[in-house]
Scaffold this active site. Structure first.
Site, PDB file in Angstrom:
ATOM      1  N   ALA A 105      65.389 127.124  59.065  1.00  0.00           N
ATOM      2  CA  ALA A 105      63.922 127.698  58.728  1.00  0.00           C
ATOM      3  C   ALA A 105      63.212 128.016  59.665  1.00  0.00           C
ATOM      4  O   ALA A 105      62.014 128.352  59.538  1.00  0.00           O
ATOM      5  CB  ALA A 105      63.410 126.356  58.060  1.00  0.00           C
ATOM      6  N   THR A 138      71.128 123.832  49.647  1.00  0.00           N
ATOM      7  CA  THR A 138      70.537 125.353  49.538  1.00  0.00           C
ATOM      8  C   THR A 138      70.129 125.233  47.831  1.00  0.00           C
ATOM      9  O   THR A 138      70.583 124.626  47.187  1.00  0.00           O
ATOM     10  CB  THR A 138      71.751 126.241  49.707  1.00  0.00           C
ATOM     11  OG1 THR A 138      71.166 127.494  49.588  1.00  0.00           O
ATOM     12  CG2 THR A 138      73.110 126.090  48.805  1.00  0.00           C
ATOM     13  N   LYS A 165      62.041 113.634  61.343  1.00  0.00           N
ATOM     14  CA  LYS A 165      62.207 114.634  62.272  1.00  0.00           C
ATOM     15  C   LYS A 165      61.942 113.999  63.668  1.00  0.00           C
ATOM     16  O   LYS A 165      60.915 113.144  63.811  1.00  0.00           O
ATOM     17  CB  LYS A 165      60.826 115.711  62.207  1.00  0.00           C
ATOM     18  CG  LYS A 165      61.065 116.550  61.198  1.00  0.00           C
ATOM     19  CD  LYS A 165      59.995 117.833  61.201  1.00  0.00           C
ATOM     20  CE  LYS A 165      60.103 118.907  60.415  1.00  0.00           C
ATOM     21  NZ  LYS A 165      60.943 118.580  59.231  1.00  0.00           N
ATOM     22  N   ASP A 213      66.411 115.395  60.488  1.00  0.00           N
ATOM     23  CA  ASP A 213      66.252 116.840  60.152  1.00  0.00           C
ATOM     24  C   ASP A 213      66.611 117.643  61.414  1.00  0.00           C
ATOM     25  O   ASP A 213      66.479 117.005  62.700  1.00  0.00           O
ATOM     26  CB  ASP A 213      64.921 117.265  60.122  1.00  0.00           C
ATOM     27  CG  ASP A 213      64.482 116.792  58.532  1.00  0.00           C
ATOM     28  OD1 ASP A 213      65.385 116.453  57.674  1.00  0.00           O
ATOM     29  OD2 ASP A 213      63.133 116.823  58.170  1.00  0.00           O
ATOM     30  N   ARG A 230      57.917 127.579  53.925  1.00  0.00           N
ATOM     31  CA  ARG A 230      58.420 127.715  52.363  1.00  0.00           C
ATOM     32  C   ARG A 230      58.107 129.099  52.107  1.00  0.00           C
ATOM     33  O   ARG A 230      58.794 129.757  51.411  1.00  0.00           O
ATOM     34  CB  ARG A 230      58.148 126.626  51.527  1.00  0.00           C
ATOM     35  CG  ARG A 230      58.306 125.297  51.591  1.00  0.00           C
ATOM     36  CD  ARG A 230      59.764 124.799  51.472  1.00  0.00           C
ATOM     37  NE  ARG A 230      60.714 125.370  52.585  1.00  0.00           N
ATOM     38  CZ  ARG A 230      60.857 124.707  53.755  1.00  0.00           C
ATOM     39  NH1 ARG A 230      60.161 123.686  54.153  1.00  0.00           N
ATOM     40  NH2 ARG A 230      61.577 125.065  54.689  1.00  0.00           N
ATOM     41  N   LYS A 253      70.406 126.783  55.884  1.00  0.00           N
ATOM     42  CA  LYS A 253      70.609 128.110  56.496  1.00  0.00           C
ATOM     43  C   LYS A 253      69.700 127.783  57.663  1.00  0.00           C
ATOM     44  O   LYS A 253      70.213 128.602  58.607  1.00  0.00           O
ATOM     45  CB  LYS A 253      70.064 128.918  55.429  1.00  0.00           C
ATOM     46  CG  LYS A 253      70.951 129.215  54.418  1.00  0.00           C
ATOM     47  CD  LYS A 253      70.505 130.365  53.633  1.00  0.00           C
ATOM     48  CE  LYS A 253      71.375 130.452  52.117  1.00  0.00           C
ATOM     49  NZ  LYS A 253      71.105 131.609  51.316  1.00  0.00           N
ATOM     50  N   ARG A 286      74.097 117.412  56.622  1.00  0.00           N
ATOM     51  CA  ARG A 286      73.528 118.271  55.511  1.00  0.00           C
ATOM     52  C   ARG A 286      73.621 119.508  56.333  1.00  0.00           C
ATOM     53  O   ARG A 286      73.384 120.153  57.358  1.00  0.00           O
ATOM     54  CB  ARG A 286      72.077 117.953  55.364  1.00  0.00           C
ATOM     55  CG  ARG A 286      71.460 118.612  54.448  1.00  0.00           C
ATOM     56  CD  ARG A 286      69.873 118.803  54.590  1.00  0.00           C
ATOM     57  NE  ARG A 286      69.489 117.273  54.448  1.00  0.00           N
ATOM     58  CZ  ARG A 286      68.452 116.586  54.914  1.00  0.00           C
ATOM     59  NH1 ARG A 286      67.580 117.451  56.009  1.00  0.00           N
ATOM     60  NH2 ARG A 286      67.991 115.595  54.677  1.00  0.00           N
TER      61      ARG A 286
HETATM   62  P1  FDA Z   1      67.597 131.534  50.355  1.00  0.00           P
HETATM   63  O1  FDA Z   1      66.600 131.482  51.232  1.00  0.00           O
HETATM   64  O2  FDA Z   1      68.629 132.529  50.510  1.00  0.00           O
HETATM   65  O3  FDA Z   1      67.249 131.127  48.788  1.00  0.00           O
HETATM   66  C1  FDA Z   1      68.111 131.279  47.905  1.00  0.00           C
HETATM   67  C2  FDA Z   1      67.279 131.401  46.651  1.00  0.00           C
HETATM   68  O4  FDA Z   1      66.536 130.206  46.524  1.00  0.00           O
HETATM   69  C3  FDA Z   1      66.126 132.301  46.535  1.00  0.00           C
HETATM   70  O5  FDA Z   1      66.502 133.468  45.981  1.00  0.00           O
HETATM   71  C4  FDA Z   1      65.028 131.446  45.557  1.00  0.00           C
HETATM   72  O6  FDA Z   1      65.544 131.728  44.533  1.00  0.00           O
HETATM   73  C5  FDA Z   1      65.294 130.221  45.924  1.00  0.00           C
HETATM   74  N1  FDA Z   1      64.318 129.852  47.021  1.00  0.00           N
HETATM   75  C6  FDA Z   1      64.641 129.495  48.405  1.00  0.00           C
HETATM   76  N2  FDA Z   1      63.882 129.167  49.036  1.00  0.00           N
HETATM   77  C7  FDA Z   1      62.669 129.092  48.216  1.00  0.00           C
HETATM   78  C8  FDA Z   1      61.430 128.667  48.347  1.00  0.00           C
HETATM   79  N3  FDA Z   1      60.760 128.577  49.353  1.00  0.00           N
HETATM   80  N4  FDA Z   1      60.551 129.027  47.472  1.00  0.00           N
HETATM   81  C9  FDA Z   1      60.990 129.202  46.071  1.00  0.00           C
HETATM   82  N5  FDA Z   1      62.439 129.697  45.747  1.00  0.00           N
HETATM   83  C10 FDA Z   1      63.173 129.437  46.911  1.00  0.00           C
HETATM   84  N6  FDA Z   1      65.747 123.696  57.501  1.00  0.00           N
HETATM   85  C11 FDA Z   1      65.826 123.678  58.994  1.00  0.00           C
HETATM   86  O7  FDA Z   1      65.845 124.605  59.653  1.00  0.00           O
HETATM   87  N7  FDA Z   1      66.071 122.220  59.297  1.00  0.00           N
HETATM   88  C12 FDA Z   1      66.059 120.959  58.311  1.00  0.00           C
HETATM   89  O8  FDA Z   1      66.467 119.999  58.840  1.00  0.00           O
HETATM   90  C13 FDA Z   1      65.911 121.576  56.922  1.00  0.00           C
HETATM   91  N8  FDA Z   1      66.185 120.469  55.992  1.00  0.00           N
HETATM   92  C14 FDA Z   1      66.270 121.101  54.852  1.00  0.00           C
HETATM   93  C15 FDA Z   1      66.874 120.006  53.709  1.00  0.00           C
HETATM   94  C16 FDA Z   1      66.981 120.448  52.298  1.00  0.00           C
HETATM   95  C17 FDA Z   1      67.681 119.442  51.412  1.00  0.00           C
HETATM   96  C18 FDA Z   1      66.825 121.833  51.883  1.00  0.00           C
HETATM   97  C19 FDA Z   1      67.344 122.209  50.796  1.00  0.00           C
HETATM   98  C20 FDA Z   1      66.573 122.732  53.079  1.00  0.00           C
HETATM   99  C21 FDA Z   1      66.292 122.353  54.375  1.00  0.00           C
HETATM  100  N9  FDA Z   1      65.740 123.295  55.340  1.00  0.00           N
HETATM  101  C22 FDA Z   1      65.868 122.946  56.671  1.00  0.00           C
HETATM  102  C23 FDA Z   1      65.441 124.524  55.042  1.00  0.00           C
HETATM  103  C24 FDA Z   1      66.672 125.699  55.033  1.00  0.00           C
HETATM  104  O9  FDA Z   1      66.898 125.870  56.266  1.00  0.00           O
HETATM  105  C25 FDA Z   1      65.973 127.078  54.283  1.00  0.00           C
HETATM  106  O10 FDA Z   1      65.151 127.436  54.760  1.00  0.00           O
HETATM  107  C26 FDA Z   1      65.648 126.732  52.653  1.00  0.00           C
HETATM  108  O11 FDA Z   1      66.638 125.852  52.216  1.00  0.00           O
HETATM  109  C27 FDA Z   1      65.960 127.968  51.915  1.00  0.00           C
HETATM  110  O12 FDA Z   1      67.081 128.659  52.072  1.00  0.00           O
HETATM  111  P2  FDA Z   1      68.251 128.603  50.933  1.00  0.00           P
HETATM  112  O13 FDA Z   1      69.611 128.065  51.448  1.00  0.00           O
HETATM  113  O14 FDA Z   1      67.537 128.083  49.746  1.00  0.00           O
HETATM  114  O15 FDA Z   1      68.519 130.152  50.638  1.00  0.00           O
END
Ligand code: FDA
Length: 309
Positions: free
Chosen positions: A186, A228, A98, A131, A291, A184, A181
């Site tokens: 965070a 994701t 970061k 990041d 998270r 979505k 990368r």
């Molecule tokens: P979504 O939130 O729609 O979740 C889909 C499904 O995944 C859920 O229904 C559940 O089953 C599972 N899931 C998701 N999150 C979970 C959790 N916390 N605990 C348990 N199950 C969970 N963000 C950012 O702003 N800056 C960054 O630099 C990064 N870097 C980063 C690196 C990597 C490798 C990943 C995977 C993620 C990030 N993120 C990030 C976080 C990202 O923005 C996002 O908040 C999370 O990945 C959760 O979103 P999903 O795409 O998983 O989908």
């Protein structure tokens, strides 16, 4: 944005909670699901276990917004030590940093110098990922990334599908052939700059993933990492890629440690690339709250641990 998500993201920014929460056992017990531990040794051991199942590892030492150059130096020294261990063990691991941990808040040139130092010490063929933090940092992050990448090709950057601007950012980054990368997003961003509805974020994610895997991106040498845990989205991207004749090993999926482990292994078994971002360190509270905000069931898990011994 749902109220509960907003409250949790607000809590992530609370200094009082950051300092006090780690003393409560139930926070610690819940965080153990997402963090292999507080030390680099624990993170490297987790990386080794993942490597044995064909899953790559990306390490991040938790921490944000440091306030002076001495702290930034300490972060760099920490990562250089970790890189030394990665080299000596031959472990297949990358790093993700970061920029607020490397001094971007008070000295951009110093931050750029730190990024360059770390990039120059990465093992051959391995990337230093940057990041993406809250929207206040998007321009700064892209600027430092571009300047550092002029001398270090082994840099990757994260982009967030929830921001309206990301479509344009991605188009420009693709032209440079960067490693990108896609996630979505965070943080708690207003609807003036970010899609407030999750289905719109998901749809934009799909559109951006298509751009990252397009013939133009592949010609430019883009390494596309799909970050994701969303299995519906993963299947949609896989099936679209298949229809375009894109080779399986061009698809790389990245997830966070402790989330969707079975899916990580399934992807590897089916011939896709899979990597896990492992966070470790003592500064885990804000990261952990983000998270929690991502999934209501995590809050129930936390509540369950309130009563566990
Ligand atoms: P979504 O939130 O729609 O979740 C889909 C499904 O995944 C859920 O229904 C559940 O089953 C599972 N899931 C998701 N999150 C979970 C959790 N916390 N605990 C348990 N199950 C969970 N963000 C950012 O702003 N800056 C960054 O630099 C990064 N870097 C980063 C690196 C990597 C490798 C990943 C995977 C993620 C990030 N993120 C990030 C976080 C990202 O923005 C996002 O908040 C999370 O990945 C959760 O979103 P999903 O795409 O998983 O989908």
């Amino acid at each position: 944005m749902k109220l509960s998500r907003r409250v949790l993201l607000q809590a992530a920014k609370s200094r009082w909670l950051r300092e006090h929460a780690p003393h409560y056992g139930f926070f610690r017990r819940t965080s153990e699901r997402f963090l292999p531990g507080e030390t680099p040794e624990q993170a490297l051991a987790a990386a080794q276990t993942l490597a044995e199942s064909g899953v790559g590892a990306i390490l991040t030492h938790l921490g944000e917004n440091i306030t002076d150059a001495v702290q930034a130096e300490a972060v760099v020294a920490h990562y250089l030590g970790v890189l030394e261990r990665i080299r000596s063990t031959g472990l297949e691991a990358e790093l993700s940093v970061k920029l607020t941990q490397l001094g971007i808040d008070f000295d951009r040139d110093l931050c750029l110098a730190h990024v360059s130092t770390l990039a120059s010490r990465m093992p051959p063929g391995k990337l230093l990922w940057i990041d993406m933090e809250s929207a206040a940092y998007t321009d700064l992050t892209i600027d430092v990334f571009r300047r550092a990448r002029a001398n270090h090709a082994n840099l990757g950057i994260c982009v967030q599908a929830y921001l309206y601007r990301t479509e344009q950012d991605v188009a420009r980054l693709i032209e440079t052939g960067a490693a990108i990368r896609l996630v979505k997003g965070a943080y708690n961003e207003p609807s003036e700059i970010a899609f407030p509805w999750k289905p719109d974020v998901d749809e934009n994610f799909f559109v951006l993933a298509q751009a990252l895997l397009s013939p133009a991106a592949r010609r430019a040498g883009v390494r596309a990492a799909i970050g994701t845990h969303d299995r519906t989205l993963i299947e949609r991207i896989i099936s679209w890629a298949r229809s375009q004749g894109i080779a399986k090993d061009r698809l790389e999926f990245q997830m966070l440690y402790g989330i969707q482990r079975a899916e990580q292994l399934r992807l590897v078994r089916e011939g896709y690339r899979s990597a896990v971002l492992i966070n470790y360190g003592t500064y885990w509270f804000p990261w952990f709250m983000r998270r929690m905000a991502e999934r209501p069931a995590n809050v129930m898990f936390l509540a369950g641990n309130l009563f566990a011994r």
